[in-house]
Design a protein around this motif. Sequence first.
Motif, PDB file in Angstrom:
ATOM      1  N   LEU A 186      -6.955   4.248   4.016  1.00 30.25           N
ATOM      2  CA  LEU A 186      -5.806   3.365   3.840  1.00 30.25           C
ATOM      3  C   LEU A 186      -4.701   3.685   4.834  1.00 30.25           C
ATOM      4  O   LEU A 186      -4.063   2.774   5.381  1.00 30.25           O
ATOM      5  CB  LEU A 186      -5.266   3.496   2.409  1.00 30.25           C
ATOM      6  CG  LEU A 186      -6.060   2.804   1.302  1.00 30.25           C
ATOM      7  CD1 LEU A 186      -5.447   3.110  -0.054  1.00 30.25           C
ATOM      8  CD2 LEU A 186      -6.116   1.296   1.524  1.00 30.25           C
TER       9      LEU A 186
ATOM     10  N   CYS B  96      -3.256   1.052   7.581  1.00 31.26           N
ATOM     11  CA  CYS B  96      -1.840   0.681   7.671  1.00 31.26           C
ATOM     12  C   CYS B  96      -1.274   0.953   9.064  1.00 31.26           C
ATOM     13  O   CYS B  96      -0.503   0.143   9.604  1.00 31.26           O
ATOM     14  CB  CYS B  96      -1.036   1.430   6.617  1.00 31.26           C
ATOM     15  SG  CYS B  96      -1.410   0.953   4.921  1.00 31.26           S
TER      16      CYS B  96
ATOM     17  N   ILE C  60       0.832  -1.207   0.000  1.00 26.42           N
ATOM     18  CA  ILE C  60       0.000   0.000   0.000  1.00 26.42           C
ATOM     19  C   ILE C  60       0.867   1.258   0.000  1.00 26.42           C
ATOM     20  O   ILE C  60       0.637   2.205  -0.772  1.00 26.42           O
ATOM     21  CB  ILE C  60      -0.950  -0.008   1.210  1.00 26.42           C
ATOM     22  CG1 ILE C  60      -1.993  -1.125   1.060  1.00 26.42           C
ATOM     23  CG2 ILE C  60      -1.654   1.341   1.361  1.00 26.42           C
ATOM     24  CD1 ILE C  60      -2.880  -1.305   2.267  1.00 26.42           C
TER      25      ILE C  60
END
Length: 435
Positions: free
Chosen positions: A295, A299, A134
């Motif tokens: 995101l 993470c 990512i």
Amino acid sequence: MMIILSLFFQILLILLGDRRKHNTGKKIGFFIWVAYLGADSVATFALGVLSKTQQGQRHTQTDELRAFWAPFLLLHLGGPDTITAYALEDNELWLRHLLALLIQVSVAFYVIFRSWTRTPISVLTILMFFTGIIKYGERTLALRWASKEHFRKSMLSESPPDPGPNYAKFMEGYVSKQEEGFVVDVVRISEDRLKLKKGQSYSLHHQIPIGGEINASEPAENHILEKKAHHLFKTFKRLYAGLILKYWEGEESKQFIKQSTPEKAFEVVEIELGFMFDLLYTKMPLVCTREGAKLRLFCFCLTICVFVSFFTTVENPKHRPHYSNVDIFITYLLLNSAILLELYGFIILLSSDRMILWLSKHKHKHKMASMAYFLMKPLQRKKRWSNSMGQYNVISSCLKDEATTFSIMTLTRLCNDQEMLDTYWYTFSNTFLLR
């Protein structure tokens, strides 16, 4: 050694990358340039070394733990939020970064696959592997968004350019009316009779004043200037894509400059340039989206969970004797650094003009936004640029001191690149005192 060096470059980039906005010194530029070029090379080399150590048939606990470092190298290749490109040309290489992403992810997957032992460490490696993908993907996407072709297309999709009056058609109608016997005259309408838009004045939306006569308190004044700067930024970023502006867009900026004091006008320009810097050189536009924020939160939470799980696993007496103390220390260093650098990047994001502006818009609707606004407003950086501009000294260039620069000049003549060195050698920074 390579793992630690890669981590050192990441720390250097995240600390110095954002300072290019307000520091144009050659020394800091040199360190950023070395760190930017060396970070990818070192991380790629270290990942290759890890893949080479997994080629044997028998794998030890040490190989398993060192395979856990591969996802962190993907994190390093993703780079910090404060710098994705050192120069505009780096954005045009996003396809090369995409290819590198596919290759390095494949190498990291090979390392993880070869060291798979179905132990808790192997499971944690898989979790960090997704985080690394990512982060690396964010950098590639940020470079693509800032590339010239994609940037231009995005501007055209937002609002097609207005070419202005069709003078050919106007003259055709003018001549046609004259031939029909009408008395035709061309009258110039003064600019103050024109409207920028239907139902819109020169001020900001919601009747926000644009001039220098703002009687509100200092925080409210800063908020107004930030909002005005963002409004103008959405218009004038089209110039960076080589597009033309509509007539009323240029008039709006002209009226703002006329009605503002020099200090406020230059401050708005500072904020606009800061927005443009974030768009071209950082991950800020990507992180500030709803999907990017989700995101980033995913993470960060995943890294915290991996850290806690690794701590409970390694500190278990059944597993502790199987791992080297040096390897455990490096792993802890990587985990803690990943968390701290993520927090540091989050603080920079919250204290940026873009996020302060967003929080100011939503502070009356959401309590969390209001709390974050009052907490991060004092941390907002007041110095947005270096207050200096480069100046080429023509006199010094003509009167070259051959005694002190003989060896350098001789080398550049042999390389046929003396003009580039002259531009660098005889350029100095002049400071402006506008306030």
